[in-house]
Design an enzyme around this catalytic site. Structure first.
Site, short mmCIF file in Angstrom:
data_model
loop_
_atom_site.label_atom_id
_atom_site.label_comp_id
_atom_site.label_asym_id
_atom_site.label_seq_id
_atom_site.Cartn_x
_atom_site.Cartn_y
_atom_site.Cartn_z
CB ALA A 69 11.33 8.28 8.76
CB CYS B 52 2.31 6.85 6.60
SG CYS B 52 3.09 6.16 5.12
CB CYS B 53 5.77 3.65 6.97
SG CYS B 53 6.19 2.05 7.69
CB ILE B 54 10.74 3.01 8.01
CG1 ILE B 54 10.23 1.87 7.18
CG2 ILE B 54 10.63 2.74 9.49
CD1 ILE B 54 10.92 0.58 7.46
#
Length: 244
Positions: free
Chosen positions: A146, A152-154
């Site tokens: 993800a 950009c992140c989880i």
């Protein structure tokens, strides 16, 4: 509710007390009209199923979708009677991780859609074809894919990235001796202007204003069934928000 239930029972009892007249004593039906069947008075249209898009980002926690989270989501959506369509972007993975070593496999390249199809058992579509008008909700399982293959992140940070001021949870904000090894993610969420809400692993947080539901899942080092319970709480809240 009890009063309404009692009233309904009394009405049904009264209705059953009047047996239908023998056919020879019934008045003839008006010409050109069909007698209305009594059973239809008590029927209701079936509730439509919630249409949910599940967005994957590969297959494997370190370079794609966390497989246990995706599987748990599919189980709970199935139990909730939802209609599910699975999507993934048709793009190359950022990189490929050898999951036995936790290190990049420099010589390998993989496609996010192709890898996600492993989880979807082949029933998957390109994310570019997803239309919000065709779905009541979208769910993004976690996993480092993800971050690497979507934005950009989880997963909860996806919401923080696109919805200013949204409320999400990734669990606790302190590592607590290693139980919450990714607790620093909460600070990344705050830095994006979102609100982080502390929750336990089996809990889900609901942002009613933005209609966003999040759960910590594998942000916590704990037994698998606790992760499964948290995912179930999230899916239940998502389906409730759809109103179906």
């Amino acid at each position: 509710m009890a009063a309404a239930r009692a009233l309904m029972v009394s009405r049904l009892a009264a209705a059953s007390a009047f047996a239908p007249l023998p056919s020879r004593l019934r008045p003839p039906a008006p010409v050109g009209r069909t007698p209305f069947p009594r059973a239809a008075l008590h029927s209701s249209a079936p509730r439509p199923a919630a249409r949910v898009a599940l967005v994957l980002s590969g297959c494997g926690v370190y370079d794609g979708t966390e497989i246990h989270e995706a599987s748990a989501i599919l189980v709970h959506l199935s139990r909730g009677g939802a209609e599910v369509q699975i999507f993934a972007p048709d793009v190359p993975q950022m990189h490929v991780i050898d999951h036995t070593k936790g290190q990049p496999s420099e010589s390998e390249t993989r496609n996010v859609l192709t890898e996600s199809a492993r989880i979807a058992r082949g029933k998957i579509a390109d994310l570019a074809t997803l239309s919000a008008a065709n779905h009541d909700a979208a769910i993004f399982p976690g996993g480092f894919g993800a971050a690497k293959n979507l934005l950009c992140c989880i997963a909860p940070v996806l919401a923080a990235k696109v919805l200013r001021g949204v409320e999400v949870t990734v669990g606790h904000e302190q590592e607590e001796g290693g139980k919450w090894p990714y607790a620093g993610t909460a600070e990344a969420i705050k830095a994006l202007g979102a609100k982080h809400c502390v929750k336990g692993v089996a809990e889900a947080h609901v942002d009613l204003k933005n209609k966003v539901v999040t759960t910590p899942a594998f942000m916590c080092e704990t037994a698998l069934h606790h992760i499964h319970d948290g995912v179930g709480a999230m899916v239940k809240k998502v389906l409730e928000l759809t109103g179906k």
